[in-house]
Scaffold this motif. Sequence first.
Motif, PDB file in Angstrom:
ATOM      1  N   ARG A  64      -6.350  -5.936   7.332  1.00 15.73           N
ATOM      2  CA  ARG A  64      -6.603  -5.460   6.002  1.00 15.73           C
ATOM      3  C   ARG A  64      -7.142  -4.195   5.920  1.00 15.73           C
ATOM      4  N   GLU A  65      -7.231  -3.524   7.013  1.00 10.19           N
ATOM      5  CA  GLU A  65      -7.778  -2.221   7.014  1.00 10.19           C
ATOM      6  C   GLU A  65      -6.954  -1.137   6.609  1.00 10.19           C
ATOM      7  N   GLU A  89      -2.258  -0.531  -0.538  1.00 10.15           N
ATOM      8  CA  GLU A  89      -3.157  -1.537  -1.219  1.00 10.15           C
ATOM      9  C   GLU A  89      -2.350  -2.555  -1.881  1.00 10.15           C
ATOM     10  N   GLN A  90      -1.148  -2.037  -2.682  1.00 10.59           N
ATOM     11  CA  GLN A  90      -0.079  -3.131  -3.051  1.00 10.59           C
ATOM     12  C   GLN A  90       0.525  -3.995  -2.126  1.00 10.59           C
ATOM     13  N   ALA A  94      -0.162  -7.932  -2.148  1.00 14.29           N
ATOM     14  CA  ALA A  94       0.821  -8.854  -1.889  1.00 14.29           C
ATOM     15  C   ALA A  94       0.843  -9.876  -0.887  1.00 14.29           C
ATOM     16  N   SER A  95       0.205  -9.573  -0.088  1.00 14.82           N
ATOM     17  CA  SER A  95      -0.087 -10.232   1.359  1.00 14.82           C
ATOM     18  C   SER A  95      -1.159 -11.263   1.034  1.00 14.82           C
ATOM     19  N   GLY A  96      -1.800 -11.209  -0.045  1.00 17.94           N
ATOM     20  CA  GLY A  96      -3.148 -11.848   0.021  1.00 17.94           C
ATOM     21  C   GLY A  96      -4.339 -11.338   0.547  1.00 17.94           C
ATOM     22  N   PRO A 143     -10.657  -2.376  -5.426  1.00 20.95           N
ATOM     23  CA  PRO A 143     -11.007  -3.193  -6.399  1.00 20.95           C
ATOM     24  C   PRO A 143     -10.177  -4.441  -6.443  1.00 20.95           C
ATOM     25  N   TYR A 144     -10.634  -5.576  -7.159  1.00 22.60           N
ATOM     26  CA  TYR A 144      -9.851  -6.689  -7.116  1.00 22.60           C
ATOM     27  C   TYR A 144      -8.765  -6.422  -8.253  1.00 22.60           C
ATOM     28  N   ARG A 145      -7.523  -6.568  -7.609  1.00 23.08           N
ATOM     29  CA  ARG A 145      -6.281  -6.640  -8.225  1.00 23.08           C
ATOM     30  C   ARG A 145      -5.475  -7.821  -8.129  1.00 23.08           C
ATOM     31  N   ALA A 146      -5.023  -8.494  -9.061  1.00 25.24           N
ATOM     32  CA  ALA A 146      -4.233  -9.640  -8.644  1.00 25.24           C
ATOM     33  C   ALA A 146      -2.792  -9.386  -8.062  1.00 25.24           C
ATOM     34  N   ALA A 147      -2.329 -10.168  -7.325  1.00 23.50           N
ATOM     35  CA  ALA A 147      -1.239 -10.000  -6.520  1.00 23.50           C
ATOM     36  C   ALA A 147      -0.049 -10.350  -7.602  1.00 23.50           C
ATOM     37  N   PRO A 148       1.116  -9.591  -7.566  1.00 18.35           N
ATOM     38  CA  PRO A 148       2.114  -9.634  -8.656  1.00 18.35           C
ATOM     39  C   PRO A 148       2.666 -10.901  -8.429  1.00 18.35           C
TER      40      PRO A 148
END
Length: 152
Positions: A64-65, A89-90, A94-96, A143-148
């Motif tokens: 995750r880094e 980041e995207q 997308a991988s949670g 920052p928290y961004r919801a996965a598509p």
Amino acid sequence: MIRRRGNGDLDALVAVLAEVHSHSGYPHHWPADPASWLTPGDLTAAWVAEVDGAVVGHAALCGREISRLYVAPAARGRGLGMSLLRGVEQEAVASGLRPVLEVKTTDISAIALYEQQGWVRRATERQDWGAGETVEVHRYEAPYRAAPVADE
């Protein structure tokens, strides 16, 4: 243009890394084998930035880094660092995953980029980087961004 890194990109990426190291001291210690440094064992995926067909930047996702993010000095100021950062980041989101990264406290331009993109500083710590050298780094979390959501 940002695209996935291919095996044929490594020589160009090492050359760009050498320019970055000479210009701004990244990476802090020049690796004995730069191509291997760009391909760590925990590498999930990597991307390159291109301008007019020439490789000018790189970013990697290791677990995750976000790591090994750099842009050639001559290609800076075009938003390539931001594009690389957002692309990685995207992929992580997308991988949670909620990605993290570390940056030396003296790297003002990188810190400005991360904070401009809403990254949150979670800690500042001193790390032992070998041979009695201690370096201060900031640890950031995206920052928290919801996965598509995929279309059903």
